[in-house]
Structures are given as C-alpha cells and as structure tokens.
Design a protein around this motif. Structure first.
Motif, PDB file in Angstrom:
ATOM      1  N   GLY A 125      67.296 -52.275-122.581  1.00  0.00           N
ATOM      2  CA  GLY A 125      68.182 -51.920-123.687  1.00  0.00           C
ATOM      3  C   GLY A 125      69.615 -52.361-123.485  1.00  0.00           C
ATOM      4  O   GLY A 125      70.482 -52.080-124.319  1.00  0.00           O
ATOM      5  N   ILE A 126      69.891 -53.054-122.376  1.00  0.00           N
ATOM      6  CA  ILE A 126      71.261 -53.441-122.060  1.00  0.00           C
ATOM      7  C   ILE A 126      71.763 -54.521-123.024  1.00  0.00           C
ATOM      8  O   ILE A 126      72.864 -54.427-123.565  1.00  0.00           O
ATOM      9  CB  ILE A 126      71.354 -53.937-120.603  1.00  0.00           C
ATOM     10  N   SER A 127      70.963 -55.547-123.247  1.00  0.00           N
ATOM     11  CA  SER A 127      71.370 -56.622-124.153  1.00  0.00           C
ATOM     12  C   SER A 127      71.544 -56.104-125.574  1.00  0.00           C
ATOM     13  O   SER A 127      72.484 -56.495-126.285  1.00  0.00           O
ATOM     14  CB  SER A 127      70.328 -57.750-124.129  1.00  0.00           C
ATOM     15  N   GLN A 128      70.647 -55.219-126.000  1.00  0.00           N
ATOM     16  CA  GLN A 128      70.754 -54.662-127.348  1.00  0.00           C
ATOM     17  C   GLN A 128      72.034 -53.844-127.506  1.00  0.00           C
ATOM     18  O   GLN A 128      72.694 -53.890-128.552  1.00  0.00           O
ATOM     19  CB  GLN A 128      69.531 -53.791-127.654  1.00  0.00           C
ATOM     20  N   ALA A 129      72.399 -53.086-126.464  1.00  0.00           N
ATOM     21  CA  ALA A 129      73.616 -52.279-126.516  1.00  0.00           C
ATOM     22  C   ALA A 129      74.846 -53.168-126.599  1.00  0.00           C
ATOM     23  O   ALA A 129      75.798 -52.878-127.340  1.00  0.00           O
ATOM     24  CB  ALA A 129      73.693 -51.372-125.293  1.00  0.00           C
ATOM     25  N   ALA A 130      74.841 -54.266-125.838  1.00  0.00           N
ATOM     26  CA  ALA A 130      75.973 -55.190-125.885  1.00  0.00           C
ATOM     27  C   ALA A 130      76.095 -55.836-127.259  1.00  0.00           C
ATOM     28  O   ALA A 130      77.198 -55.977-127.802  1.00  0.00           O
ATOM     29  CB  ALA A 130      75.810 -56.251-124.794  1.00  0.00           C
ATOM     30  N   PHE A 186      65.900 -48.338-130.333  1.00  0.00           N
ATOM     31  CA  PHE A 186      66.801 -47.481-131.108  1.00  0.00           C
ATOM     32  C   PHE A 186      68.116 -48.203-131.407  1.00  0.00           C
ATOM     33  O   PHE A 186      68.608 -48.188-132.543  1.00  0.00           O
ATOM     34  CB  PHE A 186      67.072 -46.186-130.341  1.00  0.00           C
ATOM     35  N   ILE A 187      68.673 -48.870-130.394  1.00  0.00           N
ATOM     36  CA  ILE A 187      69.949 -49.569-130.584  1.00  0.00           C
ATOM     37  C   ILE A 187      69.771 -50.754-131.526  1.00  0.00           C
ATOM     38  O   ILE A 187      70.653 -51.049-132.346  1.00  0.00           O
ATOM     39  CB  ILE A 187      70.514 -50.012-129.225  1.00  0.00           C
ATOM     40  N   SER A 188      68.635 -51.456-131.442  1.00  0.00           N
ATOM     41  CA  SER A 188      68.374 -52.554-132.372  1.00  0.00           C
ATOM     42  C   SER A 188      68.315 -52.051-133.805  1.00  0.00           C
ATOM     43  O   SER A 188      68.769 -52.729-134.736  1.00  0.00           O
ATOM     44  CB  SER A 188      67.059 -53.248-132.002  1.00  0.00           C
ATOM     45  N   THR A 189      67.764 -50.864-133.993  1.00  0.00           N
ATOM     46  CA  THR A 189      67.734 -50.259-135.323  1.00  0.00           C
ATOM     47  C   THR A 189      69.142 -49.993-135.833  1.00  0.00           C
ATOM     48  O   THR A 189      69.444 -50.231-137.013  1.00  0.00           O
ATOM     49  CB  THR A 189      66.929 -48.953-135.298  1.00  0.00           C
ATOM     50  N   LEU A 190      70.025 -49.516-134.944  1.00  0.00           N
ATOM     51  CA  LEU A 190      71.419 -49.277-135.347  1.00  0.00           C
ATOM     52  C   LEU A 190      72.102 -50.579-135.750  1.00  0.00           C
ATOM     53  O   LEU A 190      72.874 -50.606-136.721  1.00  0.00           O
ATOM     54  CB  LEU A 190      72.184 -48.623-134.197  1.00  0.00           C
ATOM     55  N   THR A 191      71.819 -51.658-135.029  1.00  0.00           N
ATOM     56  CA  THR A 191      72.397 -52.955-135.387  1.00  0.00           C
ATOM     57  C   THR A 191      71.902 -53.407-136.755  1.00  0.00           C
ATOM     58  O   THR A 191      72.664 -53.950-137.562  1.00  0.00           O
ATOM     59  CB  THR A 191      72.038 -54.007-134.322  1.00  0.00           C
TER      60      THR A 191
END
Length: 371
Positions: A125-130, A186-191
C-alpha cells in the motif's frame, strides 16, 4: 567483534565459516554478475544518449558536454543538439538510474526483511499512499501547499504507520502483506474518489499529470527533477546498505535472530522506515514504476545463488537501475515519436517475469520446508 556480529557473519558464509571456499566462489560470482550489470547498464545508457531525434555519435555527446561545461568553443556543436543531449537525454538517464537503484534496494529490503518473496511497495500500500498524497496536493494546492516529495513521504509514512498498527507490530510477515493489500485497495479507492470529484473542465492539468504519474514515467525529467531526489537517494543509499547486517540476521529466522540478541520487531521497523524514506522521493518524481522492486531481488539472488545481503543489496540495485533505464529507453524509442511510459513497459514485460520468479521462489521455499 561481538558474538552477535561474529555469528551473523558465520551464518552467511563469511570469513569465520568453515565453508570459506564456497564463500570465495560466491564473492567471485558476485563481482562477475555486478560487472555484467554495469556493462549492460552502460550499453543501455549510451544507446539512450545517442539515439533519438537527432541521432548523434559519441564524439558529439562528449563535445556537447564539454560545451555545456564551458571547456570548448560553444560554436563547435549546434545549440539545439547541446540542449537535447545535456538537458533532455542525460537527465533522463540519471533519473532512471537513481530510481532503479532505489527501487531495487527497496524491493530487497522488503522481501528479505519480512521474509516474503512477493513483498513489494504496491502490495504494502506504500505506492498507493504516495500516489494519493500527490493527487491531494495537485487537486488542492492552496489547501495542502506541500512539495510532491514531502507529500509522498508523509503519505508513505502514514501507510507504514497503519501497517504497523494493523499487522500486530510487524511480528507476522504474511499478516503484514495481507494488511498491506487491503490498505492499498482502500487508498486506491480514495484516489478514484478524488478523480470523480475533480471537474475535467477546470482541472485539465490535474488529470493529465495524475494519469502520467500513476503509470510511472521518466519523461519530463530535467536537472531540477534530479536535484529534488538526488540528495535523498545519495544519503539513504548508504543507510540502506547498512541494513544488510540486520537482513542477514533476520534471514536466520525469528527465533535464531532473537537468540543472537536482535529485536526482530525493531529491526523490521527500521527496514520498513528506510524503505519508506527511500521510496517516497522516487515515487514523487517518477510515479510508481511497477514490478521493478519485485523483480530485481529475485534476479539478483538467481545470479549469485545466495541470500547474503552484502551481495544481494548492491546487485539488486544494479539490476533495478538497468531495468528502469532500459524500460525508459525502449519506451522512448520503440514507437517514436510516441512515448510509452516506462511503468507500462515494466508491467507488460517485467511483470510476468517477476511473477514467474516469485512463484518459483515460493515453490522452492515450500519444498525446503517439507524436507
């Protein structure tokens, strides 16, 4: 030397090992593999500098460099040629090399540190968070006035903190990967939500920049971009190499490492922290170039048939640098004048290779555990 360092060195076939001949052969194999990677990288980088529009010869490249540095008469090479070589091609080579070095090391640290052959920044999930952090700064520049590097660092740190909390303080590597996949989704969904909220008519630059960023690309590189991540990479590379001692002890197994006096939880936290700090500035500039961090460690270990971090760390870095430089060169030249992002090429070509090697590594590990 302390008993901790002595036993760790012996476990990896160092000078205290009874199998010293095998250790010498492994080091010889390492130097040969590293030399081959350097030759391959040099070939790819030279091709990148020479081929394109215009096509130039090596002498023109050197004369353009000398002109830019003020060593020869500026009129000896056309200004346009000097600009293309020194301000477009060379920054791309340097940026691709630094990005590849960082991704190769990050992949090795994550896989060896968490004893998982499929550990990868995207899986954690690191790349998605960045990417999400960059999307926020692009969409709300006045509300979140942060540079892309700082935004990526904060986003990666938040993702790492969530992993630490949800994965039971890093004690179970498999659990960490599973939690990372969930966090990444989850973070990809936020993006995606940010993309839906943005108005295409008023945020044209946001869409074009984010789309290029999410595929992973070296295009648009200049010396200012190199300067943004250069200090980070130069400072963190020695620190990452210094984690080799921790990696070698962790490789003995959690119980054996604890018996040698190592706090495995703290060691993995250090490895994760260094990985986040090294990955964030690269992702901020190039976007998440997929599968390089997954592929490089497997290739490095296959080339020298060892898990000794003192050998696999630098070799994985060289493999990563060669892979990204080659991906950018092929993407730039294969369909010229149309450019294919380096990240798309790594997905199509490096991805299947990385998955095959990872699957083979898992199968080998399972067979060893049964015996």
């Amino acid at each position: 030397m302390s008993s901790f360092g002595l036993q760790a060195k012996q476990a990896q076939g160092g000078w205290g090992s009874s199998n010293s001949v095998a250790s010498v052969l492994r080091w010889r194999r390492f130097f040969i593999a590293a030399l081959c990677c350097l030759v391959l990288w040099t070939t790819v980088a030279s091709t990148t500098a020479l081929i394109g529009e215009p096509v130039v010869d090596p002498e023109t490249v050197f004369r353009a460099l000398a002109t830019e540095l003020g060593l020869i008469d500026p009129g000896s090479v056309e200004d346009a040629t000097v600009f293309v070589i020194t301000q477009i091609r060379l920054p791309r080579i340097v940026l691709a090399t630094m990005a590849g070095l960082a991704l190769g090391i990050v992949g090795l640290l994550l896989q060896a540190g968490f004893n998982n052959p499929v550990a990868d920044p995207s899986l954690l999930g690191i790349s998605q968070a960045a990417a999400f952090a960059v999307a926020v700064t692009l969409l709300f520049p006045n509300l979140v006035p942060l540079s892309p590097v700082l935004a990526c660092l904060i986003g990666s740190a938040v993702a790492g903190g969530i992993l630490v909390v949800l994965a039971g303080r890093l004690q179970d590597p498999i659990r960490l990967i599973l939690v990372g996949v969930i966090v990444g989704m989850f973070i990809s969904t936020l993006t995606t939500v940010l993309l839906l909220l943005a108005d295409p008519a008023t945020h044209t630059e946001f869409f074009s920049t984010l789309m290029r960023f999410t595929t992973g690309s070296i295009s648009g590189a200049d010396w200012q971009t190199v300067a943004q991540i250069g200090p980070w990479v130069l400072i963190l590379l020695p620190i990452a190499f210094g984690c080799g001692r921790l990696i070698n002890v962790i490789a003995l197994g959690d119980e054996s490492a604890a018996g040698l006096g190592l706090s495995v939880t703290r060691a993995r936290a250090v490895v994760l922290g260094v990985s986040l700090a090294l990955l964030a500035p690269v992702v901020a500039v190039t976007g998440p170039i997929a599968f390089v961090a997954l592929l490089s460690p497997h290739v490095a270990r296959r080339l020298i048939s060892t898990t000794n971090a003192w050998q696999t760390l630098p070799l994985s870095a060289l493999v990563g640098a060669t892979t990204v430089t080659a991906a950018d060169a092929i993407g730039r030249l294969a369909a010229f004048p149309i450019e294919v992002p380096a990240g798309l090429f790594t997905i199509l070509v490096a991805g299947p290779v990385a998955i095959t090697l990872a699957k083979s590594s898992i199968t080998t590990r399972r067979s060893r555990n049964k015996t």
